[in-house]
Design a protein around this motif. Sequence first.
Motif, PDB file in Angstrom:
ATOM      1  N   LEU A  17      -1.903   8.895  43.754  1.00  0.00           N
ATOM      2  CA  LEU A  17      -1.353   7.827  42.923  1.00  0.00           C
ATOM      3  C   LEU A  17       0.024   7.450  43.458  1.00  0.00           C
ATOM      4  CD1 LEU A  17      -1.658   6.151  40.264  1.00  0.00           C
ATOM      5  CD2 LEU A  17      -0.348   7.970  39.161  1.00  0.00           C
ATOM      6  N   ARG A  18       0.260   6.157  43.553  1.00  0.00           N
ATOM      7  CA  ARG A  18       1.581   5.680  43.968  1.00  0.00           C
ATOM      8  C   ARG A  18       1.941   4.481  43.096  1.00  0.00           C
ATOM      9  NH1 ARG A  18       1.641   1.241  47.223  1.00  0.00           N
ATOM     10  NH2 ARG A  18      -0.343   0.546  48.031  1.00  0.00           N
ATOM     11  N   TYR A  19       3.099   3.925  43.329  1.00  0.00           N
ATOM     12  CA  TYR A  19       3.572   2.795  42.533  1.00  0.00           C
ATOM     13  C   TYR A  19       3.969   1.653  43.453  1.00  0.00           C
ATOM     14  CZ  TYR A  19       3.511   5.943  38.589  1.00  0.00           C
ATOM     15  OH  TYR A  19       3.098   6.807  37.614  1.00  0.00           O
ATOM     16  N   THR A  20       3.675   0.440  43.027  1.00  0.00           N
ATOM     17  CA  THR A  20       4.082  -0.744  43.768  1.00  0.00           C
ATOM     18  C   THR A  20       5.594  -0.902  43.623  1.00  0.00           C
ATOM     19  OG1 THR A  20       3.872  -2.267  41.902  1.00  0.00           O
ATOM     20  CG2 THR A  20       1.876  -1.866  43.214  1.00  0.00           C
ATOM     21  N   PRO A  21       6.227  -1.749  44.444  1.00  0.00           N
ATOM     22  CA  PRO A  21       7.672  -1.991  44.283  1.00  0.00           C
ATOM     23  C   PRO A  21       8.034  -2.486  42.879  1.00  0.00           C
ATOM     24  CG  PRO A  21       6.947  -2.825  46.393  1.00  0.00           C
ATOM     25  CD  PRO A  21       5.703  -2.406  45.637  1.00  0.00           C
ATOM     26  N   ALA A  22       7.087  -3.118  42.186  1.00  0.00           N
ATOM     27  CA  ALA A  22       7.342  -3.592  40.824  1.00  0.00           C
ATOM     28  C   ALA A  22       7.103  -2.499  39.780  1.00  0.00           C
ATOM     29  CB  ALA A  22       6.445  -4.791  40.521  1.00  0.00           C
ATOM     30  N   GLY A  23       6.719  -1.285  40.220  1.00  0.00           N
ATOM     31  CA  GLY A  23       6.524  -0.171  39.296  1.00  0.00           C
ATOM     32  C   GLY A  23       5.119  -0.052  38.732  1.00  0.00           C
ATOM     33  N   LEU A  24       4.155  -0.783  39.255  1.00  0.00           N
ATOM     34  CA  LEU A  24       2.781  -0.757  38.770  1.00  0.00           C
ATOM     35  C   LEU A  24       2.015   0.388  39.437  1.00  0.00           C
ATOM     36  CD1 LEU A  24       0.752  -2.391  37.010  1.00  0.00           C
ATOM     37  CD2 LEU A  24       0.166  -3.643  39.082  1.00  0.00           C
ATOM     38  N   PRO A  25       1.362   1.272  38.657  1.00  0.00           N
ATOM     39  CA  PRO A  25       0.584   2.359  39.253  1.00  0.00           C
ATOM     40  C   PRO A  25      -0.604   1.785  40.035  1.00  0.00           C
ATOM     41  CG  PRO A  25       0.766   2.631  36.868  1.00  0.00           C
ATOM     42  CD  PRO A  25       1.333   1.306  37.204  1.00  0.00           C
ATOM     43  N   ILE A  26      -0.856   2.368  41.205  1.00  0.00           N
ATOM     44  CA  ILE A  26      -1.959   1.925  42.049  1.00  0.00           C
ATOM     45  C   ILE A  26      -2.632   3.140  42.684  1.00  0.00           C
ATOM     46  CG2 ILE A  26      -0.404   1.520  43.994  1.00  0.00           C
ATOM     47  CD1 ILE A  26      -2.286  -0.716  44.885  1.00  0.00           C
ATOM     48  N   LEU A  27      -3.961   3.118  42.683  1.00  0.00           N
ATOM     49  CA  LEU A  27      -4.751   4.182  43.275  1.00  0.00           C
ATOM     50  C   LEU A  27      -5.730   3.538  44.244  1.00  0.00           C
ATOM     51  CD1 LEU A  27      -5.310   7.230  43.188  1.00  0.00           C
ATOM     52  CD2 LEU A  27      -7.010   6.767  41.416  1.00  0.00           C
ATOM     53  N   GLN A  28      -5.600   3.870  45.526  1.00  0.00           N
ATOM     54  CA  GLN A  28      -6.486   3.300  46.540  1.00  0.00           C
ATOM     55  C   GLN A  28      -7.493   4.340  46.980  1.00  0.00           C
ATOM     56  OE1 GLN A  28      -4.659   1.077  49.671  1.00  0.00           O
ATOM     57  NE2 GLN A  28      -3.346  -0.040  48.274  1.00  0.00           N
ATOM     58  N   MET A  29      -8.669   3.852  47.408  1.00  0.00           N
ATOM     59  CA  MET A  29      -9.750   4.742  47.810  1.00  0.00           C
ATOM     60  C   MET A  29     -10.681   4.015  48.769  1.00  0.00           C
ATOM     61  SD  MET A  29     -11.656   4.341  44.176  1.00  0.00           S
ATOM     62  CE  MET A  29     -10.059   4.073  43.442  1.00  0.00           C
ATOM     63  N   TRP A  30     -11.574   4.773  49.382  1.00  0.00           N
ATOM     64  CA  TRP A  30     -12.663   4.213  50.171  1.00  0.00           C
ATOM     65  C   TRP A  30     -13.957   4.569  49.478  1.00  0.00           C
ATOM     66  CZ3 TRP A  30     -12.762   0.961  54.241  1.00  0.00           C
ATOM     67  CH2 TRP A  30     -11.547   0.700  54.882  1.00  0.00           C
ATOM     68  N   LEU A  31     -14.836   3.580  49.342  1.00  0.00           N
ATOM     69  CA  LEU A  31     -16.141   3.759  48.723  1.00  0.00           C
ATOM     70  C   LEU A  31     -17.219   3.630  49.786  1.00  0.00           C
ATOM     71  CD1 LEU A  31     -15.669   1.510  45.565  1.00  0.00           C
ATOM     72  CD2 LEU A  31     -15.279   3.973  45.787  1.00  0.00           C
ATOM     73  N   MET A  58      -5.820   2.125  34.403  1.00  0.00           N
ATOM     74  CA  MET A  58      -7.009   2.660  35.061  1.00  0.00           C
ATOM     75  C   MET A  58      -6.597   3.635  36.167  1.00  0.00           C
ATOM     76  SD  MET A  58     -10.205   0.749  36.945  1.00  0.00           S
ATOM     77  CE  MET A  58     -10.563  -0.226  35.491  1.00  0.00           C
ATOM     78  N   ALA A  59      -5.574   3.304  36.922  1.00  0.00           N
ATOM     79  CA  ALA A  59      -5.086   4.191  37.979  1.00  0.00           C
ATOM     80  C   ALA A  59      -4.451   5.449  37.390  1.00  0.00           C
ATOM     81  CB  ALA A  59      -4.081   3.453  38.856  1.00  0.00           C
ATOM     82  N   LEU A  60      -3.670   5.292  36.319  1.00  0.00           N
ATOM     83  CA  LEU A  60      -2.996   6.447  35.693  1.00  0.00           C
ATOM     84  C   LEU A  60      -3.977   7.442  35.086  1.00  0.00           C
ATOM     85  CD1 LEU A  60       0.051   4.863  33.832  1.00  0.00           C
ATOM     86  CD2 LEU A  60       0.110   6.436  35.774  1.00  0.00           C
ATOM     87  N   ASN A  61      -5.079   6.933  34.523  1.00  0.00           N
ATOM     88  CA  ASN A  61      -6.031   7.781  33.811  1.00  0.00           C
ATOM     89  C   ASN A  61      -7.311   8.015  34.604  1.00  0.00           C
ATOM     90  OD1 ASN A  61      -4.325   7.881  31.469  1.00  0.00           O
ATOM     91  ND2 ASN A  61      -4.942   5.771  31.071  1.00  0.00           N
ATOM     92  N   TRP A  62      -7.254   7.948  35.923  1.00  0.00           N
ATOM     93  CA  TRP A  62      -8.424   8.046  36.789  1.00  0.00           C
ATOM     94  C   TRP A  62      -9.072   9.428  36.664  1.00  0.00           C
ATOM     95  CZ3 TRP A  62     -10.876   4.346  39.374  1.00  0.00           C
ATOM     96  CH2 TRP A  62     -11.831   4.728  40.312  1.00  0.00           C
TER      97      TRP A  62
END
Length: 98
Positions: A17-31, A58-62
């Motif tokens: 889990l990381r955060y965008t420069p604006a502070g939005l949680p983001i979770l990246q993955m490969w499917l 959704m990213a925070l509670n993945w």
Amino acid sequence: MNNQVCLSAEIKSLDDLRYTPAGLPILQMWLSHESWQTELGERYLAKMEIQAKALGDMALNWPYRQGTMIEIIGFIAQKGVRNPRPILHIQQINEYKG
């Protein structure tokens, strides 16, 4: 114009889990997806991998781990202003029950 994807896939890899420069949680993955489809009356093995991301709550509670089969609904857009590669934006997700 329509851009909605419904896909069953396995989580091949999951970033931290990381955060965008604006502070939005983001979770990246490969499917990873594999299924038999019919094209021109013939069976076709459709295989692909696609990068995907979840944002906000959704990213925070993945709850899913690598190797989990999931069903997602989302849309595809280019990854960034200078990166035209597609990425799947996850809007809804459930564990795939078969």
